[in-house]
Enzyme design. Sequence first.
Site, PDB file in Angstrom:
ATOM      1  N   ARG A 400     -46.191-125.361  48.333  1.00 57.81           N
ATOM      2  CA  ARG A 400     -47.410-125.982  47.798  1.00 57.81           C
ATOM      3  C   ARG A 400     -48.258-124.945  47.075  1.00 57.81           C
ATOM      4  NH1 ARG A 400     -52.814-127.600  48.278  1.00 57.81           N
ATOM      5  NH2 ARG A 400     -53.133-129.806  47.790  1.00 57.81           N
ATOM      6  N   CYS A 401     -48.401-123.766  47.659  1.00 58.80           N
ATOM      7  CA  CYS A 401     -49.180-122.706  47.014  1.00 58.80           C
ATOM      8  C   CYS A 401     -48.619-122.347  45.640  1.00 58.80           C
ATOM      9  CB  CYS A 401     -49.178-121.443  47.875  1.00 58.80           C
ATOM     10  SG  CYS A 401     -50.166-121.536  49.381  1.00 58.80           S
TER      11      CYS A 401
END
EC number: 3.5.3.6
Length: 411
Positions: A400-401
Amino acid sequence: MNEHPIKVNSEIGKLKTVLLKRPGKELENLVPEYLGELLFDDIPYLKVAQEEHDKFAQTLRDEGIEVVYLEDLAAEAIEDPEVRKQFIDDVLAESEETLLGHEDAVKALFEDLDNKELVEKVMAGVRKEEVETGHTHLVEYVDDSYPFYMNPMPNLYFTRDPQASIGNGMTVNRMYWPARRRESIFFTYILKHHPRFKDADVPVWLDRNSPYNIEGGDELVLSEEVVAVGISERTSAQAIEKLARQIFANPESKIKKIVAIEIANTRAFMHLDTVFTMIDYDKFTIHSAIEKKGDDMNIFTIEPSDDGKDIKITKTSNLKETLKDALGLDDITFIPTGDGDRIVGPREQWNDGSNTLTIRPGVVVTYDRNYVSNQLLRDNGIKVIEITGSELVRGRGGPRCMSQPLYREDI
């Protein structure tokens, strides 16, 4: 090309377009002496980090997702010579502290580069030996050990943080740490000058000149009407309130609630998405330390006031009950990292076991190293697509990052 370039009304809608940044030479400008101020604990091996990132990108393409790269969009945004000139001036102005008055020499270096090379050089940083200058300041005679005229930006491959898609708009963020503050300059230029975005009238809910810090890892779009934002070390309460006011004031926005969730100011709890992500209509990954707080959390729901002229804030303390109410759900399943085990949980949390990228409801991308968490996800009916990340994870960020959704289908 999509009709509108930005549309993200959930965390789980089918992902159609995503922004990545391939790790580059900025990682090779990490040196042990300055790791801390550049927010790294270790130095990734660039060759392997690039191989892992390329496989991550191909995994997304194999799922039918369009992958666009920050470095490519930025280079395309400065095609106009006047825009390129302004970009260089802005970059130099934001590096004044390290340039020591050598702007002209660095500018001369830039002038010999094409647009893609220029963008990559700004990202990688400028070493002192790359520029021919004499010592013109006392500090250079006394202490010339610092190796850069322009610092590298090694965190850029975490594209989630400098900007964030919310509805049809974006926040272009003022980052908390000085090491990352320049990162959002790229998307500022992309939105304003790139052919894909410049005529789309993309609302900018907050821009990088805001006095308040906010980062995309703390911004989660839970539904068309509800956004969750972490109150963290890197995202201030003032920024969240300003975001709420901006969104509520826009007549085209469908967002009715901002749920602000206070999390601990620790490295393991860097952003809300490192301890909590939405992976299905009623399922969330969660750090067990958050779940164990039970009724002892500080949660604030921000809504427009009844007359629509101001905001109202309601305080609650139980995350599950707050989410059920905000999303209109009868029940919610929390899936704890490492199954909540006191050894496995913190270990897999350190390796971003909660930082899942949902590419459609119930389908997530995770690091393969978090095998206990991944199996627990499967046991709860989630399809898990694993990627390797032995070098990528050294930057303390997961799938996600490393991704900024630009377009998701509605759910």
